[in-house]
Motif scaffolding. Structure first.
Motif, PDB file in Angstrom:
ATOM      1  N   CYS A  11      -0.434   4.725  -7.886  1.00  0.00           N
ATOM      2  CA  CYS A  11      -0.824   4.042  -6.647  1.00  0.00           C
ATOM      3  C   CYS A  11      -2.317   3.738  -6.620  1.00  0.00           C
ATOM      4  N   GLN A  12      -3.112   4.593  -7.271  1.00  0.00           N
ATOM      5  CA  GLN A  12      -4.555   4.359  -7.329  1.00  0.00           C
ATOM      6  C   GLN A  12      -4.901   3.138  -8.166  1.00  0.00           C
ATOM      7  N   ALA A  14      -3.162   0.347  -7.914  1.00  0.00           N
ATOM      8  CA  ALA A  14      -2.536  -0.786  -7.242  1.00  0.00           C
ATOM      9  C   ALA A  14      -3.498  -1.963  -7.112  1.00  0.00           C
ATOM     10  N   ASN A  49      -3.364   1.967   2.780  1.00  0.00           N
ATOM     11  CA  ASN A  49      -4.645   2.135   2.103  1.00  0.00           C
ATOM     12  C   ASN A  49      -4.900   3.589   1.719  1.00  0.00           C
ATOM     13  N   THR A  52      -2.787   4.730  -1.294  1.00  0.00           N
ATOM     14  CA  THR A  52      -3.175   4.131  -2.572  1.00  0.00           C
ATOM     15  C   THR A  52      -4.645   4.373  -2.910  1.00  0.00           C
ATOM     16  N   LEU A  74       1.866  -2.062  -9.095  1.00  0.00           N
ATOM     17  CA  LEU A  74       1.511  -0.740  -9.605  1.00  0.00           C
ATOM     18  C   LEU A  74       1.555  -0.718 -11.124  1.00  0.00           C
ATOM     19  N   LEU A  80       4.522  -2.236  -4.372  1.00  0.00           N
ATOM     20  CA  LEU A  80       4.549  -1.897  -2.959  1.00  0.00           C
ATOM     21  C   LEU A  80       4.487  -3.195  -2.177  1.00  0.00           C
ATOM     22  N   GLN A 195       3.503  10.718  -0.633  1.00  0.00           N
ATOM     23  CA  GLN A 195       3.406  10.304  -2.035  1.00  0.00           C
ATOM     24  C   GLN A 195       4.567  10.849  -2.852  1.00  0.00           C
TER      25      GLN A 195
END
Length: 215
Positions: A11-12, A14, A49, A52, A74, A80, A195
């Protein structure tokens, strides 16, 4: 010791992929997709926000700015989706009807959609829009996870009481396929739990991982 959730790192990473006004403008319908829905003032963009660690979704002093289906990549097969916010009084009726038409088309047609995250303001849960989304989830069998957002706005005891009350009403009306938790973006309440749900829906966490985490 609990294994690290691979969804966190993913997710980081994204990045914005595309915005779609209609279903036929969406990315190819394959892989894994998780959608985020909620009334315009429910804190949906802040939740997305926070989950992610990025400023993917626009937060605004004027709710109702998200008028398109916004897709975030992702990896090659996981996305997402930020769905249009609903219920803001100043949005013209024709635009509301347009949103509803294309939201229903998206929800009813996407084979890659694996779950729906629904944001509810803990101070105003189970609005008409929330109930509409719960009805759709129940009719389609789509898994839903509710984030009771802005949990930091209530004392902890009051927040827990609201959680239990809403949970009971949901189980009575819509069954057990809907899960629910407390969430606060600024205080990071419930971030790891949310998460974990994403990890399952994105095919990154299996039941065996849960078993190992409990050992």
């Amino acid at each position: 010791m609990q294994a690290k959730n691979p969804a966190i790192g993913l997710c980081q990473q994204a990045t914005f992929l595309i915005s779609a006004a209609k279903v036929d403008q969406c990315p190819d319908d394959q892989g894994y997709e998780v959608a985020f829905a909620g009334r315009s003032n429910a804190g949906k963009s802040s939740a997305l926000n926070t989950l992610t660690h990025a400023s993917l979704a626009r937060t605004s002093k004027t709710p109702g700015r998200t008028q398109l289906l916004n897709f975030f990549r992702l990896d090659e097969e996981r996305r997402l989706v930020d769905l249009p916010g609903y219920g803001y009084a100043k949005v013209p009726i024709p635009l509301k009807l347009h949103w509803q038409k294309h939201l229903e088309a998206y929800l009813g047609s996407r084979e890659s959609l694996r779950g729906l995250m629904l944001m509810m303001d803990i101070r105003h849960p189970l609005t008409e829009f929330d109930r509409m989304m719960l009805d759709w989830s129940g009719a389609s069998g789509m898994p839903m996870h509710i984030l009771l957002t802005k949990a930091d706005k209530l004392a902890f005891g009051a927040a827990k009481t609201t959680l239990l009350k809403v949970q009971q009403e949901i189980r009575k009306g819509w069954g057990d396929h809907v899960s629910i938790q407390l969430f606060s973006a600024p205080k990071r309440i419930g971030v790891e739990d949310a998460q974990t749900v994403l990890g399952h829906w994105l095919g990154l966490i299996g039941e065996e991982d849960d078993d190992q985490a409990e050992d």
